[in-house]
Motif scaffolding. Sequence first.
Motif, PDB file in Angstrom:
ATOM      1  N   LEU A 232     -26.341  24.273  24.665  1.00 46.83           N
ATOM      2  CA  LEU A 232     -27.460  24.103  23.915  1.00 46.83           C
ATOM      3  C   LEU A 232     -27.565  23.070  22.709  1.00 46.83           C
ATOM      4  N   VAL A 233     -28.574  22.150  22.783  1.00 49.72           N
ATOM      5  CA  VAL A 233     -28.891  21.063  21.754  1.00 49.72           C
ATOM      6  C   VAL A 233     -30.239  21.333  21.157  1.00 49.72           C
ATOM      7  N   LEU A 234     -30.208  21.335  19.865  1.00 47.47           N
ATOM      8  CA  LEU A 234     -31.775  21.175  19.119  1.00 47.47           C
ATOM      9  C   LEU A 234     -31.820  19.965  18.503  1.00 47.47           C
ATOM     10  N   VAL A 235     -32.998  19.000  18.964  1.00 49.26           N
ATOM     11  CA  VAL A 235     -33.006  17.986  18.173  1.00 49.26           C
ATOM     12  C   VAL A 235     -34.622  17.933  17.719  1.00 49.26           C
ATOM     13  N   THR A 240     -32.618  13.509  15.402  1.00 47.42           N
ATOM     14  CA  THR A 240     -31.608  14.154  14.850  1.00 47.42           C
ATOM     15  C   THR A 240     -31.040  15.707  15.295  1.00 47.42           C
ATOM     16  N   VAL A 241     -29.938  15.637  15.478  1.00 49.31           N
ATOM     17  CA  VAL A 241     -29.324  16.861  16.032  1.00 49.31           C
ATOM     18  C   VAL A 241     -29.302  17.951  14.985  1.00 49.31           C
ATOM     19  N   VAL A 242     -30.059  18.971  15.209  1.00 56.26           N
ATOM     20  CA  VAL A 242     -30.189  20.237  14.205  1.00 56.26           C
ATOM     21  C   VAL A 242     -28.971  21.106  14.536  1.00 56.26           C
ATOM     22  N   GLU A 270     -26.835   5.658  27.564  1.00 51.82           N
ATOM     23  CA  GLU A 270     -28.287   5.675  27.309  1.00 51.82           C
ATOM     24  C   GLU A 270     -29.244   6.261  27.816  1.00 51.82           C
ATOM     25  N   PRO A 271     -29.067   6.364  29.362  1.00 48.17           N
ATOM     26  CA  PRO A 271     -29.871   7.277  30.142  1.00 48.17           C
ATOM     27  C   PRO A 271     -29.937   8.723  29.543  1.00 48.17           C
ATOM     28  N   LEU A 272     -28.840   9.386  29.212  1.00 50.53           N
ATOM     29  CA  LEU A 272     -28.233  10.829  28.796  1.00 50.53           C
ATOM     30  C   LEU A 272     -28.919  10.665  27.242  1.00 50.53           C
ATOM     31  N   ALA A 273     -28.797   9.639  26.362  1.00 43.45           N
ATOM     32  CA  ALA A 273     -29.260  10.027  25.043  1.00 43.45           C
ATOM     33  C   ALA A 273     -30.736   9.850  25.044  1.00 43.45           C
ATOM     34  N   ARG A 274     -31.427   9.008  25.972  1.00 45.27           N
ATOM     35  CA  ARG A 274     -32.982   9.081  26.027  1.00 45.27           C
ATOM     36  C   ARG A 274     -33.424  10.279  26.510  1.00 45.27           C
ATOM     37  N   SER A 275     -32.578  11.038  27.341  1.00 45.03           N
ATOM     38  CA  SER A 275     -33.141  12.370  27.940  1.00 45.03           C
ATOM     39  C   SER A 275     -33.136  13.372  26.819  1.00 45.03           C
ATOM     40  N   LEU A 276     -32.155  13.285  25.837  1.00 44.50           N
ATOM     41  CA  LEU A 276     -32.172  14.446  24.844  1.00 44.50           C
ATOM     42  C   LEU A 276     -33.306  14.246  23.813  1.00 44.50           C
ATOM     43  N   ARG A 307     -42.184  19.839  16.808  1.00 45.28           N
ATOM     44  CA  ARG A 307     -41.117  19.901  16.014  1.00 45.28           C
ATOM     45  C   ARG A 307     -39.702  19.222  16.336  1.00 45.28           C
ATOM     46  N   GLY A 308     -39.616  19.293  17.740  1.00 43.74           N
ATOM     47  CA  GLY A 308     -38.481  18.727  18.287  1.00 43.74           C
ATOM     48  C   GLY A 308     -38.268  19.096  19.693  1.00 43.74           C
ATOM     49  N   THR A 309     -36.935  18.997  20.215  1.00 43.50           N
ATOM     50  CA  THR A 309     -36.722  19.294  21.524  1.00 43.50           C
ATOM     51  C   THR A 309     -35.674  20.087  21.708  1.00 43.50           C
ATOM     52  N   VAL A 310     -35.736  21.188  22.688  1.00 43.04           N
ATOM     53  CA  VAL A 310     -34.666  21.928  23.125  1.00 43.04           C
ATOM     54  C   VAL A 310     -33.938  21.372  24.220  1.00 43.04           C
TER      55      VAL A 310
END
Length: 534
Positions: A232-235, A240-242, A270-276, A307-310
């Motif tokens: 689980l990553v909150l951006v 910026t990673v929260v 790059e594809p993975l970072a763009r998806s996040l 606010r961001g992305t889950v």
Amino acid sequence: MTVKSRRSRGRRFSLAGQLLVVQTAGVAVLVAVGFALAYFDARTAVTDRSRDEATTVAATIADTPSVLSALSTEDPSRALQPFAEQVRADTGVDFVTIMNTGGIRYTHPTPSLIGRRFAGNIEEALRGKVFTETYLGTLGESVRAVVPVFDQDHRVVALVSAGITIKAIAQELGERLPPLVIVASAVLLVGIGGSLLVSRRLRRQTRGFAPAELSGMFGYYEAILHTVREGLVLVDAGGTVVLCNHAGRELLGLDEDPAGSAVEGLGLAEPLARSLVSGPRTDEIHVTETRVLVVNTEPVRSDGRERGTVVTLRDHTELQALTGELTTIRGLAESLRSQAHESANRLHTVVSLVEMGRPVDAVEFATEELAVAQHLTDRVLGAVEEPVLAALLLGKAAEAAERGADLELTPDSTVEATVAIPSRDLVTVLGNLVDNAIDAAIETAAKRRPRVTVTVRPDGGSLLMRVSDTGDGVPPDAAGAVFRRGWTTKPGGGEVGHGLGLALAAQVVRRHRGTIEVDGAVFTVRLPGEGSAG
């Protein structure tokens, strides 16, 4: 939450309520301290001004020539009393007393006290010094100054005292208090109003929970986030990673907690970072150096703003390997079904030839078909003792035959029954390379007979796997990108459509610290490990 829990929560102060009490008390204390400091400062200023004023009046009278002249007469009070009263009325001091060096008064606001001894200290003035003091005299407590009067020979011949009573000072100080009270009250009201606004906003954000409840809830959520197996990553909206739980760090291959770091600075593909940082995305597959990840992203919106992305991450590495094995088994089963169908056709042909009275032709036909089918089987089983790998090659050979292509195993190919590399990984690498080669060979079927050549043999302590085909091969400028997920020459390809097989093969090779190379239509893989090949 049950009604009982809500009631119990209602009997406790919420975080917003406690903060309101603390802020209100803090503002009140600050206002009280500020008021006290302002009051004492005003009192000190008024007292100092009164002391300076008394000193100035007394010094001016002592330097007046008429005073010195009156002191030389037989009755100094006769001239000095009117003079002193006039000065007192003009300057606003409460008393002006002129006395001899023995402290006997020549003047006083109360005439009956003239001729009596001065109530106060005069020793410093008799030594020629000007001094001030606060003293309880006949008019009450007062701030006074005592100044010496010098003759022409600079001898002290008399003393002058002027003073202002504490009552008068208090009265002047009282005139300054209302503005201080008004200002302090205004500051207190503004502070309480600001505290109410902050408390109301905090109450909305914390939903009325008490600190202990918030702490417990945070502890539960923290435990849940870091114990779930999914990443689980909150951006936030700025990329910026929260928050990133332990599973997320493991799946992304991060050694440290990335919270507070920009996604683009984490060293991800790059594809993975763009998806996040973009979405929404559903079950999108990404191949990293060591894993196959399924990525889902969903934007977070609040108050009409993004606010961001889950981001959720699932590890499909094992599942992908099992899927590859299942595909191989299905291919083998399909080839067996096809061979059974073909065998039935051949058997009918043989039976028909016998019924037609041509047994010699029937024997020749059966022997010829059997020799062709058995040759490849004997060649594979004789060279490849590893059962899963042998089954893979037989299945791919049958599949190639059905699609109009030939699959050949070079004479120098040999693999022992026990190898150091897991059979699952061998299937992933060789199966995807063969699939890619069959597709490439068939694409050029109009130019030449499609053919795929496979070599599997030991090579200096490593296992060498080489697959070549009769296709056009990989262009030299695409050799660096061919093993990236999404690269394909097939129509409708892209990051979702095709281009996963070679990326998976390259991932397995990297995991075993091997090498994979492409030169036109020839793919060469070397997997290290002693005893991996016969």
